[in-house]
Design a protein around this motif. Structure first.
Motif, PDB file in Angstrom:
ATOM      1  N   GLN A  70      89.633  56.527 -45.999  1.00  0.00           N
ATOM      2  CA  GLN A  70      90.503  56.077 -44.928  1.00  0.00           C
ATOM      3  C   GLN A  70      91.379  57.239 -44.462  1.00  0.00           C
ATOM      4  O   GLN A  70      92.048  57.882 -45.281  1.00  0.00           O
ATOM      5  CB  GLN A  70      91.394  54.913 -45.381  1.00  0.00           C
ATOM      6  N   ALA A 187      78.975  48.965 -36.087  1.00  0.00           N
ATOM      7  CA  ALA A 187      79.502  49.279 -37.409  1.00  0.00           C
ATOM      8  C   ALA A 187      78.388  49.505 -38.417  1.00  0.00           C
ATOM      9  O   ALA A 187      78.577  50.241 -39.394  1.00  0.00           O
ATOM     10  CB  ALA A 187      80.420  48.154 -37.880  1.00  0.00           C
ATOM     11  N   SER A 214      84.958  50.930 -36.291  1.00  0.00           N
ATOM     12  CA  SER A 214      85.791  50.318 -37.324  1.00  0.00           C
ATOM     13  C   SER A 214      86.874  49.503 -36.630  1.00  0.00           C
ATOM     14  O   SER A 214      87.580  50.019 -35.759  1.00  0.00           O
ATOM     15  CB  SER A 214      86.416  51.392 -38.222  1.00  0.00           C
TER      16      SER A 214
END
Length: 254
Positions: A70, A187, A214
């Motif tokens: 992330q 995705a 995302s």
């Protein structure tokens, strides 16, 4: 002035002293990214070979890059590493600090996205207002009959607001179903941009040419709430028009 010539399996680099270094390497495999500029300029070397080529000691490296799952965790990881490596002759930077120009480009892109989202919301609001208002104006005779039967103006207004909220709820459900279906495709399968960058790309830029979308639950929730609140507020004006329907004039409309 002579210039070193690179042969297949040979790599030349500037060493620690600034002089041109070269070595003979055995090619053990060929990889392909689909980007010609990357595939024709980038090679992977074992760390000991690269250290020898650059005249670095065995325990030294020039740069260590950490790839996180992330992006939002980069600042937290950098802060933790700074605490652990305090006093060591190293510099810990986030990608935004090491590439400020790219960070500025992304900030500009985010600002442009907010502007475009605002434009889309305005268009959605105008569409909602136009739909509800046209339905009210086309039903003046019905509202006149309702008032003649004893329906109060407040009840008419509540009916219009309820209809608009029901229409908004159905539209949001269909929009989420369609939008999440498209998002799920990108995705999982991704958006292949290799045909875009095939003519040329800066060899210093290495990234996956297949982009995967995302979408967070926060963005979905905020979008639904904003559209729902906007539809509620915009329905007040058509509801007021319906509540002010005059009996003599409305009953003449057939």
């Amino acid at each position: 002035m002579t210039q070193p010539v690179r042969q297949p399996g040979t790599e030349a680099k500037n060493g620690a002293g600034g002089e041109m270094q070269s070595t003979l390497l055995r090619v053990s495999g060929i990889f392909s990214t689909g980007l010609q500029a990357v595939d024709s300029n980038i090679i992977h070397l074992p760390l000991p070979v690269a250290q020898t080529l650059l005249e670095l000691p065995e325990h030294q490296v020039t740069q260590v890059a950490l790839v996180l799952d992330q992006e939002r965790d980069s600042l937290m990881v950098a802060t933790a590493l700074r605490k652990q490596l305090m006093g060591a002759p190293v510099e810990v930077l986030t990608w935004r600090e090491s590439m400020p120009m790219l960070a500025q480009i992304l900030r500009l892109d985010h600002a442009f996205n907010y502007i475009m989202n605002g434009v889309v919301l305005v268009m959605v609001g105008l569409g909602i207002l136009n739909t509800i208002l046209m339905r009210v104006l086309e039903r003046r005779y019905e509202f006149g009959v309702c008032k003649a039967l004893g329906l109060r103006p407040l009840q008419l207004a509540v009916m219009i607001v309820g209809e608009s909220l029901a229409l908004t709820t159905i539209s949001l459900a269909l929009g989420l179903l369609l939008g999440l279906s498209v998002q799920h495709y990108f995705a999982t399968s991704g958006l292949d941009l290799r045909w875009v960058f095939k003519p040329g790309l800066n060899p210093a830029l290495i990234f996956d040419p297949i982009l995967y979308s995302s979408l967070s639950l926060d963005r979905i929730a905020w979008s639904v709430v904003i559209v729902f609140m906007m539809a509620t507020i915009l329905s007040f004006y058509p509801a007021l028009k319906a509540a002010r329907t005059e009996l003599p004039d409305s009953l003449k409309v057939l």
